[in-house]
Design a protein around this motif. Sequence first.
Motif, PDB file in Angstrom:
ATOM      1  N   LEU A 185      47.529  43.075  36.489  1.00 37.36           N
ATOM      2  CA  LEU A 185      46.869  42.844  36.292  1.00 37.36           C
ATOM      3  C   LEU A 185      45.535  42.376  37.048  1.00 37.36           C
ATOM      4  O   LEU A 185      45.888  40.937  38.349  1.00 37.36           O
ATOM      5  N   VAL A 186      44.565  43.235  37.135  1.00 37.41           N
ATOM      6  CA  VAL A 186      43.437  42.818  38.616  1.00 37.41           C
ATOM      7  C   VAL A 186      42.492  41.936  37.800  1.00 37.41           C
ATOM      8  O   VAL A 186      41.414  42.798  37.248  1.00 37.41           O
ATOM      9  N   ILE A 188      48.906  49.007  36.166  1.00 36.28           N
ATOM     10  CA  ILE A 188      47.938  47.783  37.131  1.00 36.28           C
ATOM     11  C   ILE A 188      46.611  47.876  36.502  1.00 36.28           C
ATOM     12  O   ILE A 188      45.877  49.529  36.242  1.00 36.28           O
ATOM     13  N   LEU A 189      45.917  47.180  34.992  1.00 40.10           N
ATOM     14  CA  LEU A 189      44.869  47.419  34.580  1.00 40.10           C
ATOM     15  C   LEU A 189      43.585  46.524  35.441  1.00 40.10           C
ATOM     16  O   LEU A 189      43.714  44.683  35.990  1.00 40.10           O
ATOM     17  N   VAL A 190      42.453  46.859  35.172  1.00 37.07           N
ATOM     18  CA  VAL A 190      41.837  46.438  36.707  1.00 37.07           C
ATOM     19  C   VAL A 190      40.715  45.899  35.532  1.00 37.07           C
ATOM     20  O   VAL A 190      40.059  46.792  34.779  1.00 37.07           O
ATOM     21  N   GLU A 191      40.467  44.786  36.174  1.00 33.28           N
ATOM     22  CA  GLU A 191      39.405  43.818  35.277  1.00 33.28           C
ATOM     23  C   GLU A 191      39.555  44.075  33.634  1.00 33.28           C
ATOM     24  O   GLU A 191      38.286  44.343  32.986  1.00 33.28           O
ATOM     25  N   PRO A 192      40.309  43.565  32.596  1.00 35.96           N
ATOM     26  CA  PRO A 192      40.419  44.409  31.575  1.00 35.96           C
ATOM     27  C   PRO A 192      40.326  43.092  30.727  1.00 35.96           C
ATOM     28  O   PRO A 192      39.715  42.080  31.824  1.00 35.96           O
ATOM     29  N   GLN A 193      39.451  43.172  29.838  1.00 36.08           N
ATOM     30  CA  GLN A 193      38.719  42.467  29.000  1.00 36.08           C
ATOM     31  C   GLN A 193      38.793  41.594  27.977  1.00 36.08           C
ATOM     32  O   GLN A 193      39.401  40.677  27.566  1.00 36.08           O
ATOM     33  N   ASP A 239      39.522  37.233  30.759  1.00 34.96           N
ATOM     34  CA  ASP A 239      39.399  35.675  30.157  1.00 34.96           C
ATOM     35  C   ASP A 239      40.437  34.913  31.189  1.00 34.96           C
ATOM     36  O   ASP A 239      40.558  34.112  30.293  1.00 34.96           O
ATOM     37  N   GLY A 240      40.414  35.669  31.949  1.00 37.56           N
ATOM     38  CA  GLY A 240      42.827  34.505  32.653  1.00 37.56           C
ATOM     39  C   GLY A 240      43.301  35.009  32.502  1.00 37.56           C
ATOM     40  O   GLY A 240      43.629  35.847  31.351  1.00 37.56           O
ATOM     41  N   TRP A 241      44.202  34.486  32.907  1.00 33.19           N
ATOM     42  CA  TRP A 241      45.995  34.537  32.890  1.00 33.19           C
ATOM     43  C   TRP A 241      46.326  33.353  32.777  1.00 33.19           C
ATOM     44  O   TRP A 241      46.396  32.360  33.911  1.00 33.19           O
ATOM     45  N   PRO A 242      47.474  32.338  31.791  1.00 33.79           N
ATOM     46  CA  PRO A 242      47.952  33.888  31.241  1.00 33.79           C
ATOM     47  C   PRO A 242      46.753  33.873  30.341  1.00 33.79           C
ATOM     48  O   PRO A 242      46.253  32.888  29.955  1.00 33.79           O
ATOM     49  N   LEU A 266      49.102  38.450  38.700  1.00 38.21           N
ATOM     50  CA  LEU A 266      48.295  38.663  38.503  1.00 38.21           C
ATOM     51  C   LEU A 266      47.320  38.608  40.030  1.00 38.21           C
ATOM     52  O   LEU A 266      48.389  38.585  40.769  1.00 38.21           O
ATOM     53  N   PHE A 267      46.253  39.450  40.575  1.00 37.92           N
ATOM     54  CA  PHE A 267      45.446  39.964  41.967  1.00 37.92           C
ATOM     55  C   PHE A 267      44.142  39.906  41.465  1.00 37.92           C
ATOM     56  O   PHE A 267      43.917  40.249  40.739  1.00 37.92           O
TER      57      PHE A 267
END
Lengths: 257, 257
Positions: A45-46, A18-23, A50-53, A73-74
């Motif tokens: 991904l939390v 779980i990646l929290v607010e990856p930049q 830069d959004g997702w995808p 995405l969460f």
Amino acid sequence: MAGTNRTGEIMRGGPAIILVEPQLGENIGMVARAMANFGLSDLRLVNPRDGWPNERAVAAASRADHVIEAARLFDTIEEAAADLTFLLATTARARDSHKTVLGPRDAAAALRARIDVGQGAGILFGRERTGLENHEVDLADTIVTFPVNPAFASLNLAQAVLLMSYEWMNTTGETAPRFQAPEQVPAEKDELYRLFDHLEGALDKANYFHPPAKREAMIHILRGMLTRPGFSEGEVRTLRGVVRTFERSMGRAGAEE
Amino acid sequence: MAGTNRTGEIMRGGPAIILVEPQLGENIGMVARAMANFGLSDLRLVNPRDGWPNERAVAAASRADHVIEAARLFDTIEEAAADLTFLLATTARARDSHKTVLGPRDAAAALRARIDVGQGAGILFGRERTGLENHEVDLADTIVTFPVNPAFASLNLAQAVLLMSYEWMNTTGETAPRFQAPEQVPAEKDELYRLFDHLEGALDKANYFHPPAKREAMIHILRGMLTRPGFSEGEVRTLRGVVRTFERSMGRAGAEE
């Protein structure tokens, strides 16, 4: 199986990353590769900055696109961890926390013990620059830290994921004794987090948090106490019953005041 | 020493990391960082493609410039390994070789055994694209391979060095996490039992135990939950504060009923 599963059947079922607010998208892609190297596939991904995808994540993932495509995405850690019963938080520095602190190897063994009995388990990784905040660490059961040289600690996000994924792989086929699965059904994080909300809401009504400036610190202590024991489903239900009972009693007060 | 050694005295004496014809300066810099993270400092370069020194290596090394600055340049593996008594070769695939093949953990233990008795030991890492050639592997005593998912094996050079450096660090016997949770004063049983009484009394007033026949079983569950975490003195005080708060709220109800 039948050549369609690129990661191989034996490689399924590892912990959620779980990646929290990856930049940076590149880092998410590198994380996906590190996971794929060691057979992990559950990426969550939390709020990626830069959004997702993210095209850059796809590019950096290279052939690990199966991990990127399956990423979920969460909005919050609470949602991302809702179905897990055991949650680790990776941190680089000492915390004012009374949680157990494990190295990567022991952390992997702890994950393995849960996952082998069919429970969901995962690992929180913080932002590239600043890591996890204290209130985010509060949501986890146990802390993982890496045995880096204190004078030069610069593990990046993908490297941290790599080391945990590597240690996860090391637990496969391990002959070392595993600790007994608890007999009780452990609570999923969702239930625990709803207990947090419930208790804190009731305490708000009861005017427990005063002065208000102390609210955050007091919640930190309470959540630390409630995550440490690894409460079972039934125990969380019991605690909610306790809070509900008090609320009802207060409610009568409120109604009649 | 005397504060000038950024990696700290305890971190000296690890294995030599020997990069054979590394192609990208960035990768050499990333290798230096991976080494510095885990206290390694002896970097040796055999014919780096873009010459040496290399600005990009310095840039990518970031604060690990002490490793980059101390790196030594050699024309051949034979020269680079001349002072070592034990040499490992990292490979990603099976070899037509009768050498022992170790995983990273056992390889680190083998390095440790030599280095602890004052012998020089090192690890060969091949080119980014093509790795080591067979005749180069022949120069080593033992092969190291990484337990990657065979269907997705894409460890890059710096990641391979990272894993070996990490496993080297693990052999220092400092497997315990490098920071401890702050000491807590465990609650004396007396304090815990007074919490039991307090909580159960409050729950009685709030009419939690019903039907009364279930009282004993419910208390058993609650006490089980409160004994398991090994609460500290401060935590028990916090819980008593919670109960007191609810009581007070109920008390207002009672007073006005």
